[in-house]
Design a protein around this motif. Structure first.
Motif, mmCIF file in Angstrom:
data_model
loop_
_atom_site.group_PDB
_atom_site.id
_atom_site.type_symbol
_atom_site.label_atom_id
_atom_site.label_comp_id
_atom_site.label_asym_id
_atom_site.label_seq_id
_atom_site.Cartn_x
_atom_site.Cartn_y
_atom_site.Cartn_z
ATOM 1 N N ILE A 225 6.339 -93.903 -45.353
ATOM 2 C CA ILE A 225 6.583 -94.332 -44.150
ATOM 3 C C ILE A 225 5.437 -95.437 -43.915
ATOM 4 C CG2 ILE A 225 6.375 -92.143 -42.621
ATOM 5 C CD1 ILE A 225 7.043 -89.607 -44.365
ATOM 6 N N THR A 226 4.703 -95.167 -44.016
ATOM 7 C CA THR A 226 4.091 -96.057 -43.145
ATOM 8 C C THR A 226 4.537 -97.394 -44.068
ATOM 9 O OG1 THR A 226 2.089 -94.897 -44.197
ATOM 10 C CG2 THR A 226 1.141 -97.256 -43.103
ATOM 11 N N ARG A 227 5.122 -98.100 -44.975
ATOM 12 C CA ARG A 227 5.452 -99.245 -44.886
ATOM 13 C C ARG A 227 6.479 -99.724 -44.125
ATOM 14 N NH1 ARG A 227 7.019 -101.574 -50.736
ATOM 15 N NH2 ARG A 227 9.131 -99.275 -50.223
ATOM 16 N N HIS A 228 7.440 -98.164 -44.210
ATOM 17 C CA HIS A 228 9.279 -98.272 -43.292
ATOM 18 C C HIS A 228 8.056 -99.197 -41.844
ATOM 19 C CE1 HIS A 228 13.324 -98.054 -43.337
ATOM 20 N NE2 HIS A 228 13.304 -96.738 -44.596
ATOM 21 N N VAL A 229 6.912 -98.044 -41.532
ATOM 22 C CA VAL A 229 7.019 -98.039 -40.028
ATOM 23 C C VAL A 229 6.767 -99.558 -39.868
ATOM 24 C CG1 VAL A 229 4.768 -97.619 -38.167
ATOM 25 C CG2 VAL A 229 6.408 -95.384 -39.794
ATOM 26 N N ALA A 230 5.916 -99.972 -40.809
ATOM 27 C CA ALA A 230 5.522 -101.626 -40.976
ATOM 28 C C ALA A 230 6.937 -102.858 -40.908
ATOM 29 C CB ALA A 230 4.423 -101.679 -42.201
ATOM 30 N N THR A 231 7.462 -102.538 -41.306
ATOM 31 C CA THR A 231 8.414 -103.371 -41.652
ATOM 32 C C THR A 231 9.342 -102.719 -40.429
ATOM 33 O OG1 THR A 231 8.837 -101.590 -42.979
ATOM 34 C CG2 THR A 231 8.758 -104.191 -43.926
ATOM 35 N N ASN A 232 9.505 -102.103 -40.038
ATOM 36 C CA ASN A 232 10.642 -101.542 -38.734
ATOM 37 C C ASN A 232 9.227 -102.336 -37.272
ATOM 38 O OD1 ASN A 232 12.064 -100.064 -40.421
ATOM 39 N ND2 ASN A 232 11.976 -98.503 -38.851
ATOM 40 N N HIS A 233 8.248 -102.425 -38.021
ATOM 41 C CA HIS A 233 7.359 -103.769 -36.690
ATOM 42 C C HIS A 233 7.717 -104.641 -37.081
ATOM 43 C CE1 HIS A 233 7.369 -99.427 -35.509
ATOM 44 N NE2 HIS A 233 6.224 -100.265 -34.222
ATOM 45 N N GLY A 234 8.234 -105.563 -37.969
ATOM 46 C CA GLY A 234 8.095 -107.010 -38.109
ATOM 47 C C GLY A 234 6.733 -106.994 -39.068
ATOM 48 N N GLY A 235 5.815 -105.693 -38.839
ATOM 49 C CA GLY A 235 4.970 -106.716 -39.847
ATOM 50 C C GLY A 235 4.252 -105.687 -41.349
ATOM 51 N N GLN A 236 3.199 -105.686 -41.352
ATOM 52 C CA GLN A 236 3.134 -105.200 -43.459
ATOM 53 C C GLN A 236 1.877 -104.434 -43.613
ATOM 54 O OE1 GLN A 236 2.192 -108.989 -46.085
ATOM 55 N NE2 GLN A 236 1.642 -110.301 -44.119
ATOM 56 N N ILE A 237 2.164 -103.990 -44.827
ATOM 57 C CA ILE A 237 0.882 -103.349 -45.426
ATOM 58 C C ILE A 237 0.225 -104.110 -46.483
ATOM 59 C CG2 ILE A 237 2.845 -101.766 -46.573
ATOM 60 C CD1 ILE A 237 0.026 -99.622 -44.981
ATOM 61 N N LEU A 238 -0.881 -103.743 -46.082
ATOM 62 C CA LEU A 238 -2.035 -104.922 -47.705
ATOM 63 C C LEU A 238 -2.865 -103.534 -48.312
ATOM 64 C CD1 LEU A 238 -2.607 -107.625 -45.565
ATOM 65 C CD2 LEU A 238 -0.722 -107.590 -46.780
ATOM 66 N N VAL A 239 -3.134 -103.792 -49.398
ATOM 67 C CA VAL A 239 -3.771 -103.101 -50.094
ATOM 68 C C VAL A 239 -4.884 -103.503 -51.028
ATOM 69 C CG1 VAL A 239 -2.584 -102.568 -51.127
ATOM 70 C CG2 VAL A 239 -3.940 -101.109 -50.981
ATOM 71 N N GLU A 240 -6.658 -103.152 -50.755
ATOM 72 C CA GLU A 240 -7.161 -103.614 -51.571
ATOM 73 C C GLU A 240 -8.218 -102.283 -51.959
ATOM 74 O OE1 GLU A 240 -9.925 -107.094 -49.911
ATOM 75 O OE2 GLU A 240 -8.024 -107.240 -49.043
ATOM 76 N N SER A 241 -8.105 -102.743 -53.392
ATOM 77 C CA SER A 241 -8.965 -101.146 -54.087
ATOM 78 C C SER A 241 -9.460 -101.426 -55.100
ATOM 79 C CB SER A 241 -7.753 -100.893 -53.932
ATOM 80 O OG SER A 241 -8.324 -99.111 -54.688
ATOM 81 N N LYS A 242 -10.721 -100.905 -55.583
ATOM 82 C CA LYS A 242 -11.854 -101.003 -56.458
ATOM 83 C C LYS A 242 -11.711 -99.544 -57.375
ATOM 84 C CE LYS A 242 -14.920 -104.003 -58.749
ATOM 85 N NZ LYS A 242 -16.738 -103.846 -57.968
ATOM 86 N N THR A 243 -11.439 -99.314 -58.234
ATOM 87 C CA THR A 243 -12.076 -98.416 -58.667
ATOM 88 C C THR A 243 -12.867 -97.123 -59.105
ATOM 89 O OG1 THR A 243 -11.446 -98.776 -61.039
ATOM 90 C CG2 THR A 243 -9.589 -97.342 -60.698
ATOM 91 N N GLY A 244 -13.372 -96.463 -58.682
ATOM 92 C CA GLY A 244 -14.547 -96.313 -58.415
ATOM 93 C C GLY A 244 -15.489 -96.514 -56.883
ATOM 94 N N THR A 245 -15.203 -97.650 -56.216
ATOM 95 C CA THR A 245 -15.549 -98.244 -55.194
ATOM 96 C C THR A 245 -14.990 -97.509 -54.014
ATOM 97 O OG1 THR A 245 -16.124 -99.865 -56.640
ATOM 98 C CG2 THR A 245 -16.738 -100.016 -54.376
ATOM 99 N N GLY A 246 -13.570 -97.599 -53.746
ATOM 100 C CA GLY A 246 -12.733 -97.728 -52.820
ATOM 101 C C GLY A 246 -11.879 -98.437 -52.308
ATOM 102 N N SER A 247 -11.071 -97.898 -50.953
ATOM 103 C CA SER A 247 -9.552 -98.531 -51.321
ATOM 104 C C SER A 247 -10.101 -98.742 -49.511
ATOM 105 C CB SER A 247 -8.332 -98.276 -51.451
ATOM 106 O OG SER A 247 -8.493 -96.953 -52.471
ATOM 107 N N THR A 248 -9.622 -99.965 -49.159
ATOM 108 C CA THR A 248 -8.948 -100.680 -47.686
ATOM 109 C C THR A 248 -7.072 -100.912 -47.516
ATOM 110 O OG1 THR A 248 -11.018 -101.735 -47.959
ATOM 111 C CG2 THR A 248 -9.048 -102.492 -46.233
ATOM 112 N N PHE A 249 -6.617 -99.717 -46.838
ATOM 113 C CA PHE A 249 -6.010 -100.216 -46.073
ATOM 114 C C PHE A 249 -5.765 -100.719 -45.032
ATOM 115 C CE2 PHE A 249 -4.990 -97.253 -50.104
ATOM 116 C CZ PHE A 249 -3.486 -96.985 -50.601
#
Ligand code: ADP
Length: 486
Positions: A453-477
């Motif tokens: 859903i989130t990705r769909h919203v991003a594309t509908n707005h001409g944007g995008q969704i990015l993710v960075e993540s490291k196991t055991g440390t955390g994620s940034t969406f």
């Protein structure tokens, strides 16, 4: 060390369930042989006998169902036992349906009485029957040995059955066109082919459940990958003249493309049905049990479980409706202030975060910054990210919501200190129903649709969704949306 009596009792139950399932499957294999002989010999009395024995499998199947429910309600199964019981319930209905299909074939024998069946058709019937028996046998061997490699080979065996079925249908249609047979009887023959083919499908399902017992793998995880492979095999989108099958069957023209789209659609429908089947099945089982429960503690427990499962079904339906709405792209855009948007999302996610003892911290959110968009959709997208950050983080950790202004875009980031996501999974988490750990997602109320859903919203707005993540440390969406241009 003395054996744990509770564990022993549970093991005995699981053993009985397994023994019953194996016995049922053996009965299906035997019936397949008998019914096919009756069919090829036009032996109506023999076929009637098979129909008369119809209840044998159903009785065992009922017993398995009862044992499974009993195990769930009376024992304290650990996760691997639960997987077994859930898989057993699925396998039970697959084997029972295969049994029904053998009866369907037997019923067709009477209806075909007196008609002349072409030799080629007869040979193909015999081949389909032996292939269906072979696949069913493979499925129970894999189940007995908990052998997931063997289970995986069922898919290939089933492809062979599908090809046989395809050839069979072509032959039946060809015969019917030549006018050699009464249309009703041709139809009957066509149905018979379908019955054998479906027995193969049920065996394939059993194989999938074996893989689920062993490692929690579920078919839908591979469904999307298969759809992609299929697409790649079919060549570029506009190349619809390329044959899609080997084995000498070149399906030309736009049928190939239609099929591809159909396959993707079917995958999705199958996933949805599967996802909903679990809570809906549980609801009906629980309601039935509740109706007969006398003890008030038990009733309360059952009512709680009922509520939880209904909520799950409701969440999935809600998310599906949201996806449908997003695909429609009819949302009205307006001028939205970014700080208001972030505040609304944080407020909406607050109670879930509180319940999980997680603090949401907002940082660097500038006032006076605007974007063009649909506020309801954007809040939902952001709430999904915050909910996930909460869901996959340990209690008493922090989730940060941060805004950064770029020359052309605005980045809304949600940063957690949670378990992180393995690198190999990063691409796939945006697929519908994909989860890194199904059990965990389910336990915490995930539907598997949030990121889609989130990705769909991003594309509908001409944007995008990015993710960075490291196991055991955390994620940034990060939800990246174009800035309003002055
Ligand atoms: P779900 O409802 O299962 O959370 P989503 O589509 O929202 O479904 O996410 C898909 C999968 O991505 C999740 O099941 C989880 O495995 C992984 N995931 C999403 N967000 C995070 C996060 N912040 N930390 C760790 N894993 C995450």
């Amino acid at each position: 060390m003395a054996a744990d009596p509770i564990r022993t009792q549970l093991d005995e139950r699981l053993f009985r369930i397994q023994a019953d399932l194996l016995e049922m499957a053996e009965m299906v294999i035997e019936r397949l042989g008998t019914v096919t002989s009756a069919l090829l010999e036009g032996d109506v009395a023999g076929a009637d006998q098979i129909i008369a024995e119809d209840d044998d499998i159903d009785l065992i199947s009922l017993r398995v169902e009862e044992e499974c429910i009993d195990t769930l309600l009376r024992e304290q199964p650990v996760a691997s036992d639960l997987r077994f019981v859930v898989a057993a319930m699925h396998m039970n209905s697959d084997i029972e349906r295969s049994g029904d299909l053998t009866s369907n074939i037997a019923k067709a024998v009477g209806r075909l009485q007196g008609s002349h069946v072409d030799d080629r058709v007869r040979v193909l019937i015999a081949e389909m029957a032996s292939q269906a028996a072979l696949i069913t046998r493979r499925a129970i061997e894999a189940f007995e040995g908990r052998d997931q490699k063997l289970a995986k080979t069922i898919d290939e065996l089933d492809d062979v059955l599908d090809d046989l079925h395809y050839e069979y249908i072509q032959t039946v249609i060809h015969d019917a066109r030549r006018g050699g047979m009464d249309p009703q009887q041709s139809l009957q023959l066509a149905l018979i082919g379908r019955f054998y083919e479906r027995i193969g499908d049920h065996a394939e399902n059993i194989g999938e459940r074996v893989r689920y017992i062993v490692n929690g793998w579920l078919p839908e995880i591979d469904a999307a990958a298969r759809a992609r492979e299929q697409q790649a095999a079919n060549g570029p989108e506009d190349d619809i003249t390329r044959p899609v099958r080997s084995r000498g069957m070149a399906v030309i023209d736009s049928i190939a493309e239609e099929r591809r789209i159909d396959a993707i659609r079917q995958d999705f429908v199958a996933n949805v049905s599967h996802e909903l089947k679990t809570p809906v099945g549980a609801i009906s089982l629980l309601a039935e049990t509740l109706a007969t429960a006398t003890d008030s503690d038990n009733r309360e427990r059952l009512a709680d479980l009922l509520q939880k499962e209904s909520k799950r079904a409701e969440d999935i339906i809600d998310d599906l409706l949201e996806l449908a709405r997003l695909e429609d792209q009819t949302a009205v855009f307006s001028r939205i202030s970014v700080d208001g948007l972030a505040a609304n999302a944080v407020e909406a996610a607050a109670s879930f975060a509180n319940a999980n003892h997680i603090a949401i911290v907002t940082e660097g959110i500038p006032s006076g910054l605007h974007i063009q968009g649909n506020e309801r959709e954007l809040v939902r997208a952001l709430v999904n990210l915050i909910d996930n950050a909460v869901r996959y983080s340990p209690a008493r950790s922090e989730v940060r919501v941060q805004v950064e202004t770029l020359p052309e875009d605005v980045d809304l980031s949600v940063i957690d200190q949670g378990e992180g996501i393995p690198r190999a999974e990063l691409e796939r988490i945006f697929e519908r129903f994909y989860r890194v750990d199904r059990a965990r997602s389910r336990e915490t109320g995930g539907t598997g649709l949030g990121l889609a859903i989130t990705r769909h919203v991003a594309t509908n707005h001409g944007g995008q969704i990015l993710v960075e993540s490291k196991t055991g440390t955390g994620s940034t969406f990060t939800l990246r949306i174009p800035r309003e241009t002055e």
